[in-house]
Design an enzyme around this catalytic site. Structure first.
Site, mmCIF file in Angstrom:
data_model
loop_
_atom_site.group_PDB
_atom_site.id
_atom_site.type_symbol
_atom_site.label_atom_id
_atom_site.label_comp_id
_atom_site.label_asym_id
_atom_site.label_seq_id
_atom_site.Cartn_x
_atom_site.Cartn_y
_atom_site.Cartn_z
ATOM 1 N N LYS A 64 0.825 -1.204 0.000
ATOM 2 C CA LYS A 64 0.000 0.000 0.000
ATOM 3 C C LYS A 64 0.860 1.255 0.000
ATOM 4 C CE LYS A 64 -4.067 1.900 2.346
ATOM 5 N NZ LYS A 64 -4.734 2.233 1.106
ATOM 6 N N GLY A 76 6.227 0.940 5.970
ATOM 7 C CA GLY A 76 7.144 -0.004 5.334
ATOM 8 C C GLY A 76 7.297 0.237 3.841
ATOM 9 N N CYS A 77 6.193 0.549 3.186
ATOM 10 C CA CYS A 77 6.228 0.784 1.737
ATOM 11 C C CYS A 77 6.962 2.089 1.407
ATOM 12 C CB CYS A 77 4.813 0.780 1.173
ATOM 13 S SG CYS A 77 4.014 -0.837 1.381
ATOM 14 N N THR A 78 6.823 3.073 2.266
ATOM 15 C CA THR A 78 7.541 4.331 2.065
ATOM 16 C C THR A 78 9.043 4.100 2.212
ATOM 17 O OG1 THR A 78 5.677 5.658 2.816
ATOM 18 C CG2 THR A 78 7.855 6.686 2.939
ATOM 19 N N ALA A 118 10.311 2.179 -0.870
ATOM 20 C CA ALA A 118 10.370 3.025 -2.066
ATOM 21 C C ALA A 118 11.514 4.033 -1.974
ATOM 22 C CB ALA A 118 9.040 3.751 -2.257
#
Length: 155
Positions: free
Chosen positions: A39, A44-46, A49
């Site tokens: 998401k 975690g995704c930030t 990325a």
């Protein structure tokens, strides 16, 4: 569906940030990193990325591009890319076709509840369009560095 190292990479064509479209066909002859994340704009995704963005110059110097894929619609993906100045394409797999082809749309469980969701996974695709390396259930810290090291061995 599960995919193995050495197998041909499953085909995909997806809309991506910045008005781009990403596809396996467009990457023909070029090695690349294809990573699936749950998401946009979550912690975690930030981190993942931003780590790939930081590694991007070294990866590009090694001849690799990076493509991130999530089940989010394009609106949140565009906001995420702009908020963190992410220059590589972030693709929307709202129909989960690429995720299913790569075996990353999986049953998960949390607090005794089961649901379908995106498994954080990364695929290193070689210039012949074959899966050179797979990382499943990725732990974010140090992951971009591990991908860079593996990419360096592609030659």
């Amino acid at each position: 569906m599960s995919i193995e190292e050495g197998a041909p990479a499953p085909d995909f064509t997806l809309p991506a940030s910045g008005g781009r479209t990403v596809s396996l066909a467009a990457m023909k002859g070029k090695p690349f990193v294809l990573y699936f994340y749950p998401k946009a704009d979550t912690s975690g995704c930030t981190r993942e990325a931003c780590d790939f963005q930081e590694a991007l110059p070294a990866l590009q110097q090694a001849g690799l591009e990076v493509i991130g894929v999530s089940p989010d619609p394009m609106g949140p993906i565009e906001k995420f890319a702009a908020k963190y100045s992410l220059t590589f394409p972030l693709a929307s797999d709202a129909e989960k076709q690429a995720a299913e082809a790569y075996g990353t749309w999986v049953q998960k469980s949390m607090y005794g509840r089961t649901y379908m969701g995106m498994e954080r996974s990364t695929f290193l695709i070689d210039r012949e369009g074959r899966v050179a390396r797979i990382w499943r259930k990725v732990k974010v810290p140090g992951h971009a560095r591990a991908v860079m090291e593996a990419a360096g061995k592609l030659g």
